[in-house]
Design an enzyme around this catalytic site. Structure first.
Site, short mmCIF file in Angstrom:
data_model
loop_
_atom_site.label_atom_id
_atom_site.label_comp_id
_atom_site.label_asym_id
_atom_site.label_seq_id
_atom_site.Cartn_x
_atom_site.Cartn_y
_atom_site.Cartn_z
N PRO B 400 105.00 -76.68 141.93
CG PRO B 400 104.95 -76.70 139.43
CD PRO B 400 104.54 -77.56 140.84
CE LYS B 403 97.38 -79.81 141.80
NZ LYS B 403 98.46 -80.20 141.60
CB CYS B 522 100.07 -87.18 140.79
SG CYS B 522 101.50 -87.09 141.25
#
Lengths: 185, 820
Positions: B400, B403, B522
């Protein structure tokens, strides 16, 4: 993505000029490079030329956004200024209004600001003037139109008006996110 | 109501009242069965009393004189043994009798209760007057009605000591027991099956006797018994989480010291299997994922990991340094009523929120773009990437936008960021976030990441936060526990490999300040992390470099049957249970060359299949050391171009092909090419217009210039002669013998390392000449031995071939030049 046409440029500049007057040129010629406006999917983006070069490689249907979105053209070709333009308008604003901390929350939630909530205001602000609203800490909060509610006055109309309303124009407010939520101010 | 409770008052005297004054616990302790005799539910206070009473049984009379006015210690009363502690070995005997009769024993819980009883043994003095608390209840016993309990229906042990309500309850319990008799029968069966049935009983008894006066705070270790099939079935139907949890702990304890604690006849795998099933049931995991986790973690860590996934990680936020400073933001948020702290030494912009009286995602500061809610582990890849100002950065999977905005703030809104995501819905959040945070140097696009170098390439740095199975963020999305399968993981891994290769191709290795790529997921699965990174190391000219993060666990260099490159130790893994952040994996690559190594399989696919020479050439390629990989790769690139050229020319010139093959072979044998193959090819193209010079052109990129000139031979009618001439000059490229050259190259890889081993070559060529005719025929079959640059193939033919061929060559060369 394409540059703006004459007509579109005129409409847009008229709108912006309401808030920053003739300082428009400052938007284009900035110390860190030349910036320009580009139109993409009815939205006007304000980008520096360096970014523009890279963005030219991206096909139109895959491009979503570039630089900062200033606003968009409606179906009837009127220009709506977006809150995202605030950061660029704020430094060049001609008429500024500062509101008190108490009224700040209410303002952010989309309510109008009454005169009692005003801290300071630039002199000679006329009725229906576009102003940039700041908090007392000089944080720009939004752009507005100054309305006058009661009888029109001559001269320094502001000081005499019994009720002044600042009609909020900012789109991104807490109200849109949390409708009806009351915060402790 | 009733008598005042005076715990300090001494209770004296024989008789029922005095006994009652000790408290209901003492009364019921005689009758309470051992803990666990009751149904599998936790015992209520009444049930405990009854159990204690049953246990006391006849031995109570013995105990009374032992406990003169000792002080009550209500606090010491362990759960499950109410008032219980008046116990002697004799009582234990009674208890075991009871247990056997009721047949509801559970080894593990029984054990625990017995242990607790043992503990209390040593505290006999203290336990005496626990009953004092229950004084008032006992005194009312006579006055309260019967609750419909019929004293005759009860065991004789209990007698008249119980309160009516207790009698009624016990009666009900007996009825339930009858109803569940089938259940208990299974258990009795299972008890009989297990040989070690008696050991839990005997164990504590022995302990009883030995530890008569010793106070023990640690549970005695008792041989843990694996339940049989019967109980496992029962578990499947009505899982008792508490029991399963206890069993998990027991199995982990057994496995920790397997040699001594194992049950006879049960293998380790049975224990592990049982543990897997229990963990899956207790934590609601699918079997596949739990199996994977058991491979990944040692058992003690595994339980911690699973526990950590049940709990959400703390909320963290990142200050937007474009608009504010962390100190000011912290102050402003504290004023609003948020309880926060700096995130850690490793982060200058992070804050962790402990609790907040206002919604943290809706403060005016949030709306003004002063901070972004972001997980702590998501800040790490950007710190590893270390973007500099005025760079061109690509964020391939940006939604979203956390980063991306962090990159922008590190670059201070200079340079250009291209934020891309394949999901249009999530792109809206990127737009919103970037605008809110005041990021102005970003272009947001909606491509599939795999299209990347084609759309635009040449970035200084690339960040690839690849879509993954999400096994590191189970605490955020518990659905991952069950819906991930072998296929899902492999599909993710495949997509990640493709994305990573595209990302590598989008980096500009010759960038002055960059050339770095950070790959992160992740996920904690090795298939998605180390395997993908290892694949990229094999496929592209990249190497791993340290991430710059000084904490975190190192990545694996080997895992089960797989072995990875040793530099994988510089990658980092983060776990929820050790670092208190979401599971994450970060790898940082540096690209050291922009050329793409042509895979050998890729070349053979382009050429005709049955090419004997190809394998030889390939072999020759493989032994080349890494250092020469550049030229080798370039040669391969050129070879590919040559292939195309050859293919086109194949129908026309067999001899040409032959010579192509030859020259290719020779060219491929030349590893140390400093100059660019392409450039040479292009230069040769220019020269190709002149037949005389064609030979020179065709020499191949690796041929030093002087040699080329030498090789610019006039048209030789005989190819052999031509070749001989070349050989005599000692030109490396002009090896007329077709396969011989290749075989030569294959057989003597060391020659490859000698770019100017002309003399040797000349000798070899001469040797090969006699074999030439034979080889020629053989060679003609082999169309695409594209090991040498295509230019070399053209060279020999120039003398014999008409101009059109040249043009074709130039075209192909041009195209190959472009494509390579």
């Amino acid at each position: 993505m394409r540059p703006l046409t004459e007509e579109e440029t005129r409409v847009m500049f008229e709108k912006i000029a309401k808030y920053i007057g003739e300082n428009l040129q400052l938007l284009v010629d900035r110390p860190d490079g030349t910036y320009c406006f580009r139109l993409h999917n009815d939205r006007v983006y304000y980008v520096s030329e360096k970014i523009l070069k890279l963005a030219a490689n991206i096909s139109g249907d895959k491009l979503v956004s570039l630089g900062t979105c200033f606003g968009k053209f409606t179906k009837t070709h009127k220009f709506r200024l977006h809150i995202t333009a605030l950061d660029y308008l704020a430094p060049y604003a001609k008429y500024k209004v500062w509101i008190k901390p108490g009224a700040e929350q209410s303002f952010l939630y989309g309510n109008h600001v009454l005169k009692s909530g005003l801290g300071r205001i630039t002199e000679n602000t006329c009725q229906y003037q576009g102003v940039v609203v700041y908090s007392m800490a000089d944080v720009p909060l939004g752009t507005h139109i100054l309305l006058r509610y009661k009888r029109p006055e001559t001269g320094n109309s502001f000081a005499n008006s019994s009720q002044v309303q600042l009609k909020k124009k900012s789109a991104y407010t807490l109200e849109n996110i949390l409708p009806g939520k009351i915060w402790p101010s | 109501m009733g008598r005042k409770l005076d715990p300090a008052k001494e209770k004296r005297g024989p008789g029922r009242k005095a006994r009652k004054q000790k408290g209901a616990e003492t009364e019921v302790a005689r009758f309470l069965p051992a803990a666990g005799d009751e149904s599998s539910k936790r015992l209520s206070s009444r049930a405990r009393k009854r159990a204690a009473k049953r246990r006391l049984g006849s031995a109570e009379a013995l105990e009374m004189p032992k406990f003169p006015g000792a002080k009550p210690f209500p606090g010491k009363l362990p759960k499950g043994v109410s008032g219980g502690a008046v116990q002697t070995p004799g009582k234990k005997g009674a208890q075991s009798l009871l247990r056997a009769s009721q047949g509801k024993k559970r080894p593990a819980p029984t054990h625990s209760s017995e242990e607790e009883e043992e503990e209390d043994d040593s505290e006999e003095d203290d336990v005496v007057n626990q009953g004092g608390l229950w004084d008032s209840e006992d005194s009312d016993a006579d006055m309260i009605d019967d609750y419909g309990a019929d004293s005759t229906s009860e065991d004789d042990d209990e007698g008249e000591e119980l309160l009516p309500i207790e009698r009624a309850a016990r009666k009900q319990k007996a009825q339930e027991a009858v109803a569940g008799s089938q259940w208990s029968e299974e258990e009795t069966e299972e008890e009989e099956e297990e040989a070690e049935e008696e050991s839990p009983e005997s164990g504590p008894q022995k302990n009883d006797e030995t530890d008569g006066g010793l106070q023990i705070n640690v549970d005695e270790e008792e041989p843990f018994v694996l339940p049989s099939a019967g109980e496992m079935e029962q578990d499947a139907q009505t899982p008792d989480l508490q029991r399963i949890h206890k069993r998990i702990q027991d199995i982990v304890a057994v496995l920790r010291d397997f040699g001594t604690q194992r049950e006879e006849g049960r293998s380790r795998s049975e224990y592990l299997h049982r543990l897997q099933k229990d963990l899956a049931t207790y934590y609601s995991y699918g079997d596949f994922l739990l199996g994977k986790l058991m491979d990944l973690f040692p058992l003690s860590e595994l339980v911690e990991f699973l526990e950590a996934n049940e709990v959400p990680r703390p909320i963290t936020l990142r200050t937007n340094t474009l608009k504010t400073r962390r100190r000011d933001l912290a102050q402003a948020l504290i004023n609003r009523g948020v309880n926060l702290d700096p995130l850690g030494k490793w982060s200058k912009t992070g804050l962790v929120v402990y609790d907040s009286s206002v919604p943290i995602g809706a403060t005016p500061e949030y709306l003004a773009g002063h901070y972004m809610l972001q997980g702590a582990s998501s800040m790490l890849p950007v710190m590893a990437l270390a973007p500099q100002e005025h760079e061109r950065i690509l964020d391939m999977c940006c939604a979203p936008g956390g980063k991306t905005s962090y990159i922008a703030q590190l670059m201070k809104n200079t340079g250009v960021i291209l934020a891309n995501d394949a999901n249009a819905e999530r792109l809206k959040s990127v737009v919103g976030n970037l605008h809110r945070l005041g990021v102005t140097n970003t272009i947001i696009s909606h491509y599939d990441g795999r299209q990347f170098p084609k759309v635009v390439g040449g970035f200084d740095r690339v960040l690839l936060d690849a879509p993954c199975s999400g096994t590191g963020v189970i605490s955020k999305d518990p659905a991952v526990k069950t819906n991930k399968d072998e296929k899902d993981i492999l599909r993710c891994a495949h997509l990640q490999k493709e994305l990573l290769l595209s990302a590598i191709d989008s980096v500009n290795a010759t960038s002055k300040t960059g050339g770095y790529l950070v790959y992160c997921t992740c996920s904690i699965m090795v298939e998605e992390n180390e395997w993908v990174v290892d694949y990229a190391l094999k496929k592209r000219n990249v190497r791993l470099v340290p991430t710059g993060l000084d904490f975190g666990q190192e990545g694996f260099t080997r895992f089960r049957e797989r072995r990875f490159h040793p530099t994988l130790r510089s990658t980092r893994r983060f776990y929820p249970h050790t670092h208190n952040m979401d599971g994450f994996f970060i790898a940082k690559f540096k690209k050291f060359s922009n050329s793409i190594p042509q895979s050998q399989t890729g070349n053979s696919a382009a050429s005709t299949p049955t090419n004997l020479d190809l394998p030889e050439v390939k072999d020759q390629m493989t032994p080349k050391p890494k250092g020469s990989s550049h030229p080798a790769k370039k040669a391969r690139v050129a070879v590919k171009a040559k292939q195309q050229l050859q293919k086109r020319q194949h129908p026309k010139k067999a001899s040409f092909q032959k010579q192509n093959g030859i020259s290719k072979g020779t060219d491929s044998s030349l590893p140390t090419v400093s100059c660019d193959t392409k450039s040479q090819a292009s230069s040769k193209l220019q020269d190709s217009s002149q037949p005389a010079q064609k030979a020179e052109v065709i020499r191949g990129p690796k041929v030093p210039r002087k040699l080329k000139q030498q090789s610019a031979m006039p048209q030789a009618s005989k190819k052999v002669g031509f070749r001989k001439q070349n050989a005599s000059r000692g030109t490396d490229t002009e090896v007329p013998v077709l396969s011989l050259s290749k075989t030569q190259a294959a057989l003597k890889p060391e020659d490859c390392d000698q770019p100017l081993g002309n003399s040797k070559r000349a000798e070899k060529v001469k040797q090969q000449l006699p074999e030439q005719p034979f080889k020629k025929a053989a060679f003609r079959k082999h169309n695409g031995t594209p090991k040498g640059p295509e230019t070399s193939t053209v060279s020999l033919l120039s003398s014999s071939r008409p101009p059109p061929a040249k043009r074709r060559k130039s075209q192909s060369r041009g195209s190959s030049h472009l494509s390579s």
